[in-house]
Design an enzyme around this catalytic site. Structure first.
Site, mmCIF file in Angstrom:
data_model
loop_
_atom_site.group_PDB
_atom_site.id
_atom_site.type_symbol
_atom_site.label_atom_id
_atom_site.label_comp_id
_atom_site.label_asym_id
_atom_site.label_seq_id
_atom_site.Cartn_x
_atom_site.Cartn_y
_atom_site.Cartn_z
ATOM 1 N N SER A 1 5.997 12.729 12.866
ATOM 2 C CA SER A 1 5.150 13.888 12.561
ATOM 3 C C SER A 1 5.302 14.996 13.592
ATOM 4 C CB SER A 1 3.682 13.469 12.515
ATOM 5 O OG SER A 1 3.489 12.421 11.617
HETATM 6 N N1 SAH Z 1 3.706 7.288 13.238
HETATM 7 C C1 SAH Z 1 5.143 7.394 13.155
HETATM 8 C C2 SAH Z 1 5.640 8.153 11.961
HETATM 9 C C3 SAH Z 1 5.256 7.527 10.693
HETATM 10 S S1 SAH Z 1 6.283 7.838 9.315
HETATM 11 C C4 SAH Z 1 5.734 7.975 14.431
HETATM 12 O O1 SAH Z 1 4.991 8.311 15.361
HETATM 13 O O2 SAH Z 1 6.953 8.091 14.502
HETATM 14 C C5 SAH Z 1 5.482 6.706 8.245
HETATM 15 C C6 SAH Z 1 5.876 5.280 8.454
HETATM 16 O O3 SAH Z 1 5.058 4.448 7.645
HETATM 17 C C7 SAH Z 1 7.315 4.963 8.061
HETATM 18 O O4 SAH Z 1 7.999 4.431 9.128
HETATM 19 C C8 SAH Z 1 7.161 3.961 6.922
HETATM 20 O O5 SAH Z 1 8.180 2.978 6.898
HETATM 21 C C9 SAH Z 1 5.810 3.350 7.232
HETATM 22 N N2 SAH Z 1 5.138 2.674 6.123
HETATM 23 C C10 SAH Z 1 5.136 3.010 4.805
HETATM 24 N N3 SAH Z 1 4.384 2.148 4.090
HETATM 25 C C11 SAH Z 1 3.888 1.241 4.974
HETATM 26 C C12 SAH Z 1 3.056 0.089 4.855
HETATM 27 N N4 SAH Z 1 2.569 -0.303 3.681
HETATM 28 N N5 SAH Z 1 2.758 -0.603 5.982
HETATM 29 C C13 SAH Z 1 3.251 -0.229 7.199
HETATM 30 N N6 SAH Z 1 4.057 0.840 7.356
HETATM 31 C C14 SAH Z 1 4.371 1.583 6.268
#
Ligand code: SAH
Length: 243
Positions: A89
């Site tokens: 983000s």
């Molecule tokens: N917080 C992260 C960015 C998140 S991007 C950072 O600081 O870099 C969103 C993430 O959520 C992705 O990596 C994706 O794989 C994950 N995601 C999607 N669905 C999910 C689920 N059901 N449980 C855990 N992670 C999930």
């Protein structure tokens, strides 16, 4: 003559060593200055006022969480791609979501969507009990490695579906969901402590969402809409459930 050549080689070797060492240093001071600019112009200039959040954002080396080809852009005012089509983000959104959680040292916090591990590191600067779940095994492994390398021993990363939360460590004082969901997974509400705060991008997982802050007070939920955002979708169990 031989003496001269030896002397010259040693001199050259030392010169190269010096350049390499100072270049690395320059690199670090460049990124520190970038971080300072980010905090001043993207966070303080907007509405990030919590000193704990500002301090954390000033400290975490975001350039070590992005892909090497984006290192120079790490502190810019936009999100960046990471592996597997996911994103890290925008710094402001990381700061805003963290600020919404009103974290105190000692609070237990759960993150859904570890991604690069950057948000987890920011949380770990404020409290020493951070739990983070990532559904993509490659990302979970890489993030855990990055966090370990940087000395964040207080972050536990798990590969799994965050829809179900992490019951073994519940209740959590704060929960942060960093992927878009069309409803709040009920297990997360259950695992939120009394007085706890949960922040989640709610709405269409294809287009835009509303960053939503949920507070649990006397077992009841208080909902506050923060702003429009765009996140990558939550996958897994959530896609099988109706809203
Ligand atoms: N917080 C992260 C960015 C998140 S991007 C950072 O600081 O870099 C969103 C993430 O959520 C992705 O990596 C994706 O794989 C994950 N995601 C999607 N669905 C999910 C689920 N059901 N449980 C855990 N992670 C999930």
């Amino acid at each position: 003559m031989r003496k001269k050549i030896i002397f010259l080689s040693i001199f050259l070797l030392l010169a190269v060593l010096f350049i390499l060492l100072t270049a690395k240093d320059l690199d670090e001071s460049y990124f520190r200055a970038e971080r300072e600019r980010m905090v001043r112009y993207q966070l303080k200039a907007r509405d990030i006022t919590d000193p704990k959040v500002l301090k954390a954002m000033l400290k975490v080396p975001r350039h070590l969480f992005v892909l090497p080809e984006y290192k120079r852009e790490a502190y810019r005012d936009y999100p960046l791609p990471i592996d597997e089509g996911q994103t890290i983000s925008q710094p402001y959104i990381v700061a805003l979501m963290t600020q919404c959680l009103k974290l105190k040292p000692g609070d237990k916090v759960l993150e859904i969507g570890t991604g690069s591990g950057y948000q987890a590191a920011v949380l770990a600067e404020i409290t020493d009990k951070v739990f983070s779940i990532e559904i993509r095994s490659g990302l979970a492994k890489k993030a855990a490695e990055t966090l370990k390398k940087l000395g964040y021993k207080n972050v536990k990363v798990k590969w799994g579906d965050g829809y179900f939360g992490w019951p073994e460590y519940a209740p959590f004082d704060a929960i942060i969901v960093t992927c878009a969901a069309n409803h709040i997974p009920p297990p997360l509400i259950k695992q939120l402590a009394e007085g706890g705060r949960l922040v989640i991008p709610l709405g269409s997982t294809l287009y835009y969402q509303t960053l939503t802050l949920v507070t649990k007070k006397k077992g009841k939920l208080k909902i506050k809409y923060i702003m429009g955002v765009r996140f990558v979708p939550m996958v897994g169990e959530i896609t099988k459930r109706k809203k």
